[in-house]
Design a protein around this motif. Structure first.
Motif, PDB file in Angstrom:
ATOM      1  N   ASN A   1       0.837  -1.197   0.000  1.00 16.71           N
ATOM      2  CA  ASN A   1       0.000   0.000   0.000  1.00 16.71           C
ATOM      3  C   ASN A   1       0.873   1.249   0.000  1.00 16.71           C
ATOM      4  O   ASN A   1       0.579   2.218  -0.665  1.00 16.71           O
ATOM      5  N   ASN A   2       1.902   1.208   0.810  1.00 21.10           N
ATOM      6  CA  ASN A   2       2.843   2.321   0.836  1.00 21.10           C
ATOM      7  C   ASN A   2       4.189   1.826   1.334  1.00 21.10           C
ATOM      8  O   ASN A   2       4.325   0.694   1.820  1.00 21.10           O
TER       9      ASN A   2
ATOM     10  N   GLN B   1       7.700   3.322   3.466  1.00 22.62           N
ATOM     11  CA  GLN B   1       8.236   4.437   4.223  1.00 22.62           C
ATOM     12  C   GLN B   1       9.720   4.243   4.444  1.00 22.62           C
ATOM     13  O   GLN B   1      10.219   3.123   4.498  1.00 22.62           O
TER      14      GLN B   1
ATOM     15  N   TYR C   1      12.750   5.286   7.199  1.00 23.57           N
ATOM     16  CA  TYR C   1      13.008   5.747   8.555  1.00 23.57           C
ATOM     17  C   TYR C   1      14.506   5.845   8.773  1.00 23.57           C
ATOM     18  O   TYR C   1      15.296   5.152   8.134  1.00 23.57           O
TER      19      TYR C   1
ATOM     20  N   LEU D   1       6.994   9.024   3.390  1.00 20.99           N
ATOM     21  CA  LEU D   1       6.056   7.969   3.010  1.00 20.99           C
ATOM     22  C   LEU D   1       5.731   8.150   1.531  1.00 20.99           C
ATOM     23  O   LEU D   1       5.443   9.273   1.093  1.00 20.99           O
TER      24      LEU D   1
ATOM     25  N   ARG E   1       3.269   6.443  -1.481  1.00 20.63           N
ATOM     26  CA  ARG E   1       2.176   5.512  -1.702  1.00 20.63           C
ATOM     27  C   ARG E   1       2.407   4.722  -2.982  1.00 20.63           C
ATOM     28  O   ARG E   1       3.170   5.150  -3.859  1.00 20.63           O
TER      29      ARG E   1
ATOM     30  N   THR F   1      -3.704  -5.572   5.426  1.00 21.21           N
ATOM     31  CA  THR F   1      -2.744  -5.768   6.515  1.00 21.21           C
ATOM     32  C   THR F   1      -2.169  -4.420   6.927  1.00 21.21           C
ATOM     33  O   THR F   1      -1.935  -3.558   6.090  1.00 21.21           O
ATOM     34  N   TYR F   2      -1.939  -4.254   8.186  1.00 29.04           N
ATOM     35  CA  TYR F   2      -1.473  -2.992   8.717  1.00 29.04           C
ATOM     36  C   TYR F   2      -0.013  -3.033   9.138  1.00 29.04           C
ATOM     37  O   TYR F   2       0.629  -2.012   9.230  1.00 29.04           O
TER      38      TYR F   2
ATOM     39  N   TYR G   1       3.933  -3.210   9.445  1.00 30.80           N
ATOM     40  CA  TYR G   1       5.056  -2.840   8.618  1.00 30.80           C
ATOM     41  C   TYR G   1       6.076  -3.968   8.618  1.00 30.80           C
ATOM     42  O   TYR G   1       6.304  -4.608   9.635  1.00 30.80           O
TER      43      TYR G   1
ATOM     44  N   GLY H   1      -5.035   5.586  10.964  1.00 24.88           N
ATOM     45  CA  GLY H   1      -5.605   5.179   9.697  1.00 24.88           C
ATOM     46  C   GLY H   1      -6.707   4.156   9.801  1.00 24.88           C
ATOM     47  O   GLY H   1      -6.531   3.107  10.400  1.00 24.88           O
TER      48      GLY H   1
ATOM     49  N   LEU I   1      -7.944   3.010   6.968  1.00 24.01           N
ATOM     50  CA  LEU I   1      -7.577   2.183   5.836  1.00 24.01           C
ATOM     51  C   LEU I   1      -6.070   1.968   5.832  1.00 24.01           C
ATOM     52  O   LEU I   1      -5.311   2.870   6.146  1.00 24.01           O
ATOM     53  N   ALA I   2      -5.657   0.775   5.459  1.00 24.74           N
ATOM     54  CA  ALA I   2      -4.231   0.489   5.396  1.00 24.74           C
ATOM     55  C   ALA I   2      -3.543   1.416   4.405  1.00 24.74           C
ATOM     56  O   ALA I   2      -2.375   1.738   4.531  1.00 24.74           O
ATOM     57  N   TRP I   3      -4.300   1.879   3.422  1.00 23.37           N
ATOM     58  CA  TRP I   3      -3.757   2.775   2.388  1.00 23.37           C
ATOM     59  C   TRP I   3      -3.137   4.028   2.982  1.00 23.37           C
ATOM     60  O   TRP I   3      -2.171   4.559   2.479  1.00 23.37           O
ATOM     61  N   VAL I   4      -3.736   4.521   4.034  1.00 23.50           N
ATOM     62  CA  VAL I   4      -3.270   5.765   4.628  1.00 23.50           C
ATOM     63  C   VAL I   4      -2.612   5.506   5.983  1.00 23.50           C
ATOM     64  O   VAL I   4      -2.568   6.377   6.833  1.00 23.50           O
ATOM     65  N   ASN I   5      -2.117   4.307   6.169  1.00 25.02           N
ATOM     66  CA  ASN I   5      -1.594   3.920   7.464  1.00 25.02           C
ATOM     67  C   ASN I   5      -0.183   4.419   7.684  1.00 25.02           C
ATOM     68  O   ASN I   5       0.783   3.717   7.424  1.00 25.02           O
ATOM     69  N   GLU I   6      -0.049   5.644   8.140  1.00 24.05           N
ATOM     70  CA  GLU I   6       1.263   6.181   8.468  1.00 24.05           C
ATOM     71  C   GLU I   6       1.473   5.970   9.954  1.00 24.05           C
ATOM     72  O   GLU I   6       0.721   6.499  10.782  1.00 24.05           O
ATOM     73  N   GLN I   7       2.460   5.183  10.290  1.00 22.96           N
ATOM     74  CA  GLN I   7       2.720   4.841  11.676  1.00 22.96           C
ATOM     75  C   GLN I   7       3.776   5.763  12.258  1.00 22.96           C
ATOM     76  O   GLN I   7       4.804   6.029  11.625  1.00 22.96           O
TER      77      GLN I   7
ATOM     78  N   PHE J   1       6.393   6.300  15.310  1.00 24.18           N
ATOM     79  CA  PHE J   1       7.117   5.455  16.250  1.00 24.18           C
ATOM     80  C   PHE J   1       7.568   6.227  17.480  1.00 24.18           C
ATOM     81  O   PHE J   1       7.921   7.402  17.405  1.00 24.18           O
TER      82      PHE J   1
END
Lengths: 112, 116
Positions: free
Chosen positions: A30-31, A33, A35, A48, A50, A97-98, A100, B97, B99-105, B107
């Motif tokens: 999906n994206n 990132q 770090y 990030l 996409r 799925t969420y 990373y 998020g 939606l997983a599409w916009v899932n910016e985590q 930390f």
């Protein structure tokens, strides 16, 4: 083998030079990132991108994404000694799925 | 806005002891994640909470690890009894998020755990 492998594992350059790090992954995403982790410290979010984007810029950072090759690159221009750190790519996806998935990272050392 | 915070920043314990790590996510973030980096290896996912529910705990290494998020706010990760191979840095992240599409985590700074 694992998702999110960085290349090279270690990179040493002179201050002012450009540094390029690559990341490859295996499943659809999906994206993605990037770090940075300074020694003994936490993860700092850089960029990030996409899956429908091909290139993003942020200051001296440029990230590209090629979903056909399942790869991404991080370019740091005009590097500084303060850029010395480990850099990780992390992918999110496939859909639903969420979590990373991180690579092993590239250790960058910028010499003053 | 405060970021993700973790406590303690560093913990040194002996093998067989118990340690509890705490994570406070960004206010309003329903999603909370635990990851860890064992020395020299990649950062690995442990589990994911949505509010107080465990959405995905596929990365938990064994039953010596117990994560909770009572009330859907802060979370704790308990290791009991700790083993030498548990040493590493434990990261917590949160995201808003849906939606997983916009899932910016985002930390936290991590907790460095040393088991002697």
């Amino acid at each position: 083998s694992q998702q999110g492998e960085e290349d090279p594992q270690a990179l040493s350059i002179q201050e002012g030079e450009n540094a390029t790090m690559n990341c490859s992954y295996k499943t659809s995403i999906n994206n993605l990132q990037w770090y940075r982790q300074n020694s003994g410290r936490g993860l700092v979010h850089l960029i990030l991108i996409r899956s429908n984007e091909r290139e993003k810029h942020s200051g001296r950072l440029r990230v590209t994404l090629d979903t056909s090759k399942k790869s991404s690159s991080l370019l740091i221009t005009a590097s500084r000694a303060a850029d010395t750190a480990s850099y990780f790519c992390a992918t999110s996806g496939p859909s639903g799925t969420y979590k990373y998935i991180f690579g092993t990272g590239t250790r960058l050392k910028v010499l003053a | 806005e405060a970021g993700v915070t973790q406590f303690p920043s560093h913990s040194v314990i002996e093998k067989g002891q118990t340690v509890t790590l705490r994570c406070d996510p960004i206010s309003g973030h329903d999603n909370l994640y635990w990851y860890r980096r064992v020395m020299g290896k990649e950062i690995k996912f442990l589990l994911h909470f949505v509010k107080e529910s465990k959405q995905d705990e596929s990365g938990m290494p064994n039953n010596r690890f117990l994560a909770e998020r009572t009330g859907g706010t802060y979370s704790t990760l308990k290791v009991q009894p700790a083993e030498l191979e548990d040493s590493g840095v434990y990261f917590c992240a949160s995201s808003s998020g849906v939606l997983a599409w916009v899932n910016e985590q985002f930390f936290g700074p991590g907790t460095r755990l040393t088991v002697l």
